[in-house]
Design a protein around this motif. Structure first.
Motif, PDB file in Angstrom:
ATOM      1  N   MET A   7      26.444  11.988 -17.375  1.00  0.00           N
ATOM      2  CA  MET A   7      25.659  11.718 -18.577  1.00  0.00           C
ATOM      3  C   MET A   7      26.219  10.533 -19.370  1.00  0.00           C
ATOM      4  N   PHE A   8      27.555  10.468 -19.461  1.00  0.00           N
ATOM      5  CA  PHE A   8      28.182   9.395 -20.243  1.00  0.00           C
ATOM      6  C   PHE A   8      28.468   8.147 -19.424  1.00  0.00           C
ATOM      7  N   ALA A   9      28.139   8.172 -18.139  1.00  0.00           N
ATOM      8  CA  ALA A   9      28.397   7.018 -17.277  1.00  0.00           C
ATOM      9  C   ALA A   9      27.752   5.721 -17.782  1.00  0.00           C
ATOM     10  N   PRO A  10      26.491   5.739 -18.292  1.00  0.00           N
ATOM     11  CA  PRO A  10      25.907   4.483 -18.781  1.00  0.00           C
ATOM     12  C   PRO A  10      26.708   3.842 -19.909  1.00  0.00           C
ATOM     13  N   VAL A  11      27.278   4.663 -20.789  1.00  0.00           N
ATOM     14  CA  VAL A  11      28.080   4.139 -21.893  1.00  0.00           C
ATOM     15  C   VAL A  11      29.416   3.616 -21.374  1.00  0.00           C
ATOM     16  N   LEU A  12      30.087   4.407 -20.544  1.00  0.00           N
ATOM     17  CA  LEU A  12      31.399   4.022 -20.019  1.00  0.00           C
ATOM     18  C   LEU A  12      31.310   2.793 -19.116  1.00  0.00           C
TER      19      LEU A  12
ATOM     20  N   ALA B 110      23.198  -1.107 -15.105  1.00  0.00           N
ATOM     21  CA  ALA B 110      22.080  -2.032 -14.903  1.00  0.00           C
ATOM     22  C   ALA B 110      21.145  -2.099 -16.106  1.00  0.00           C
ATOM     23  N   ALA B 111      20.841  -0.953 -16.719  1.00  0.00           N
ATOM     24  CA  ALA B 111      19.916  -0.950 -17.867  1.00  0.00           C
ATOM     25  C   ALA B 111      20.510  -1.714 -19.046  1.00  0.00           C
ATOM     26  N   ALA B 112      21.803  -1.517 -19.300  1.00  0.00           N
ATOM     27  CA  ALA B 112      22.465  -2.241 -20.385  1.00  0.00           C
ATOM     28  C   ALA B 112      22.456  -3.744 -20.112  1.00  0.00           C
ATOM     29  N   MET B 113      22.603  -4.113 -18.842  1.00  0.00           N
ATOM     30  CA  MET B 113      22.549  -5.520 -18.456  1.00  0.00           C
ATOM     31  C   MET B 113      21.220  -6.132 -18.874  1.00  0.00           C
TER      32      MET B 113
ATOM     33  N   ALA C   7      19.940  -9.060 -22.282  1.00  0.00           N
ATOM     34  CA  ALA C   7      19.218 -10.325 -22.122  1.00  0.00           C
ATOM     35  C   ALA C   7      18.437 -10.689 -23.384  1.00  0.00           C
ATOM     36  N   PHE C   8      18.022  -9.693 -24.158  1.00  0.00           N
ATOM     37  CA  PHE C   8      17.222  -9.994 -25.354  1.00  0.00           C
ATOM     38  C   PHE C   8      17.723  -9.306 -26.622  1.00  0.00           C
ATOM     39  N   CYS C   9      18.797  -8.521 -26.536  1.00  0.00           N
ATOM     40  CA  CYS C   9      19.350  -7.843 -27.712  1.00  0.00           C
ATOM     41  C   CYS C   9      20.815  -8.237 -27.855  1.00  0.00           C
ATOM     42  N   GLU C  10      21.203  -8.713 -29.020  1.00  0.00           N
ATOM     43  CA  GLU C  10      22.568  -9.181 -29.229  1.00  0.00           C
ATOM     44  C   GLU C  10      23.442  -8.143 -29.925  1.00  0.00           C
ATOM     45  N   ASN C  11      22.873  -7.009 -30.319  1.00  0.00           N
ATOM     46  CA  ASN C  11      23.657  -5.945 -30.945  1.00  0.00           C
ATOM     47  C   ASN C  11      24.303  -5.103 -29.845  1.00  0.00           C
ATOM     48  N   LYS C  12      25.620  -5.241 -29.687  1.00  0.00           N
ATOM     49  CA  LYS C  12      26.299  -4.581 -28.565  1.00  0.00           C
ATOM     50  C   LYS C  12      26.234  -3.054 -28.657  1.00  0.00           C
ATOM     51  N   TYR C  13      26.166  -2.518 -29.867  1.00  0.00           N
ATOM     52  CA  TYR C  13      26.123  -1.057 -30.012  1.00  0.00           C
ATOM     53  C   TYR C  13      24.789  -0.501 -29.511  1.00  0.00           C
TER      54      TYR C  13
ATOM     55  N   VAL D  56      22.878  -2.028 -27.279  1.00  0.00           N
ATOM     56  CA  VAL D  56      22.849  -2.271 -25.833  1.00  0.00           C
ATOM     57  C   VAL D  56      23.649  -1.213 -25.081  1.00  0.00           C
ATOM     58  N   ILE D  57      24.807  -0.821 -25.622  1.00  0.00           N
ATOM     59  CA  ILE D  57      25.669   0.150 -24.950  1.00  0.00           C
ATOM     60  C   ILE D  57      25.108   1.565 -25.032  1.00  0.00           C
ATOM     61  N   CYS D  58      24.525   1.925 -26.177  1.00  0.00           N
ATOM     62  CA  CYS D  58      24.115   3.318 -26.398  1.00  0.00           C
ATOM     63  C   CYS D  58      22.693   3.639 -25.929  1.00  0.00           C
ATOM     64  N   THR D  59      21.793   2.666 -25.966  1.00  0.00           N
ATOM     65  CA  THR D  59      20.396   2.937 -25.610  1.00  0.00           C
ATOM     66  C   THR D  59      20.225   3.495 -24.193  1.00  0.00           C
ATOM     67  N   PRO D  60      20.923   2.952 -23.161  1.00  0.00           N
ATOM     68  CA  PRO D  60      20.764   3.533 -21.811  1.00  0.00           C
ATOM     69  C   PRO D  60      21.129   5.014 -21.730  1.00  0.00           C
ATOM     70  N   PHE D  61      22.043   5.458 -22.588  1.00  0.00           N
ATOM     71  CA  PHE D  61      22.408   6.876 -22.608  1.00  0.00           C
ATOM     72  C   PHE D  61      21.189   7.728 -22.948  1.00  0.00           C
ATOM     73  N   PHE D  62      20.452   7.320 -23.987  1.00  0.00           N
ATOM     74  CA  PHE D  62      19.275   8.079 -24.406  1.00  0.00           C
ATOM     75  C   PHE D  62      18.132   7.942 -23.396  1.00  0.00           C
ATOM     76  N   LEU D  63      18.012   6.771 -22.801  1.00  0.00           N
ATOM     77  CA  LEU D  63      16.984   6.576 -21.775  1.00  0.00           C
ATOM     78  C   LEU D  63      17.252   7.468 -20.561  1.00  0.00           C
ATOM     79  N   LYS D  64      18.515   7.534 -20.167  1.00  0.00           N
ATOM     80  CA  LYS D  64      18.870   8.368 -19.019  1.00  0.00           C
ATOM     81  C   LYS D  64      18.647   9.842 -19.328  1.00  0.00           C
ATOM     82  N   TYR D  65      19.013  10.259 -20.525  1.00  0.00           N
ATOM     83  CA  TYR D  65      18.816  11.656 -20.909  1.00  0.00           C
ATOM     84  C   TYR D  65      17.333  12.017 -20.881  1.00  0.00           C
ATOM     85  N   SER D  66      16.497  11.096 -21.372  1.00  0.00           N
ATOM     86  CA  SER D  66      15.046  11.329 -21.380  1.00  0.00           C
ATOM     87  C   SER D  66      14.510  11.436 -19.953  1.00  0.00           C
TER      88      SER D  66
END
Length: 309
Positions: A89-94, A209-212, A216-222, A224-234
């Motif tokens: 679950m936490f792999a996208p963030v890590l 890959a999703a964070a990558m 490309a279009f979001c400069e807020n690192k927080y 970018v790092i956290c959004t894939p976690f919620f996408l994966k959970y969904s």
């Protein structure tokens, strides 16, 4: 087709990024974080207390003699099963933490313009994609390897068990017809360990890959790092609903829906060598996902770079 000089520039930029990665505190925090989450994975069901026991909990509560009563608690079994639900679950963030942090720092300092000028727009985008995927894979793989080293110290090796328990362990752990079973027969447990580390590297790359793409279009690192976690959970919740719908009627399973749910599961790249069905489809699905993310990143980032320079 890229000329030799083009490939050299891509590799030169990639090695430059890897050197920065190995010096990054965020990378080593990801490695330690992966190992820590694995230590909190549930690996054993205690029938007496009707509870699930974690790796660290088992080590803290039980003696080595108690572990020798069950071959499912040998070091390899704990290592193999330790990359559980929480780790996945936490792999996208890590996986994304270090490459996205490094990219954000370069963007803030303006160093990316020097790299862009030296490599060129296409090679810069290609090298950036390769860096994020490799960094994500390394963070998860090395963290899992650290966890494996700890389990080798904390739990007894399979050789410490009686022959009948070893036979039971082999039959349960390496299901006939799976790739891991063939690997075990060819090279024993050492080769299986290498195969598991390879699986986690690929899983880490898929997880990053999703964070990558978001970078490309979001400069807020927080974000970018956290959004894939919620996408994966969904996606995991959607997959669970599909699977429950497929088996809701015990007398009439929807095999096509069940197969589809298994193929698109966000954790499909993890443990795929142990599966006995749908392995080619799972590999193709994850490879297609990475290719799509890379293509979208290169198109979006390339256009933004063209406008920024």
């Amino acid at each position: 087709m890229l000329q030799t000089g083009g490939w050299f520039k891509i590799m030169s930029y990639l090695f430059y990024c890897i050197k920065k990665l190995l010096k990054s505190p965020a990378f080593w925090a990801s490695v330690v974080g992966t190992a820590a989450v694995c230590l909190c994975s549930e690996i054993y069901f205690n029938s007496r207390t009707n509870t699930q026991e974690t790796v660290i909990g088992m080590f803290a509560q039980y003696t080595r003699e108690a572990f020798l009563e069950d071959s499912g608690l040998c070091s390899y079994a704990v290592f193999s099963g330790g990359f559980g639900v929480w780790a996945a679950m936490f792999a996208p963030v890590l996986a994304a933490l270090s490459p996205i942090t490094i990219a954000a720092d370069e963007r803030k300092s303006g160093m990316w313009r020097f790299s862009l000028h030296r490599a060129g727009r296409a090679r810069f985008c290609g090298g950036s994609c390769a860096f994020v995927l490799i960094a994500g894979g390394l963070a998860i793989m090395l963290g899992y390897a650290l966890f494996g080293a700890l389990t080798a110290v904390m739990f007894p090796p399979i050789s410490a068990y009686s022959p009948d328990k070893i036979e039971m362990f082999s039959a349960y752990t390496f299901r006939e017809g799976s790739a891991m079973s063939a690997i075990f027969k060819a090279g024993g447990l050492p080769l299986c360990v290498i195969a598991r580390l390879g699986e986690t590297f690929l899983f880490g790359a898929v997880s990053a890959a999703a964070a990558m793409l978001l970078s490309a279009f979001c400069e807020n690192k927080y974000i970018v790092i956290c959004t894939p976690f919620f996408l994966k959970y969904s996606l995991a919740q959607i997959d669970s609903v599909l699977l429950m719908a497929a088996v809701s009627d015990p007398e009439n399973y929807n095999e096509k829906l069940k197969k589809f749910a298994n193929i698109i599961h966000p954790d499909g790249a993890n443990y795929f060598l142990s599966y006995t069905a749908n392995v080619p489809q799972i590999i193709i699905t994850n490879a297609a996902f990475i290719c799509l993310m890379v293509l979208c990143y290169c198109v979006i980032r390339g256009r933004r770079l063209k406008n920024e320079t």
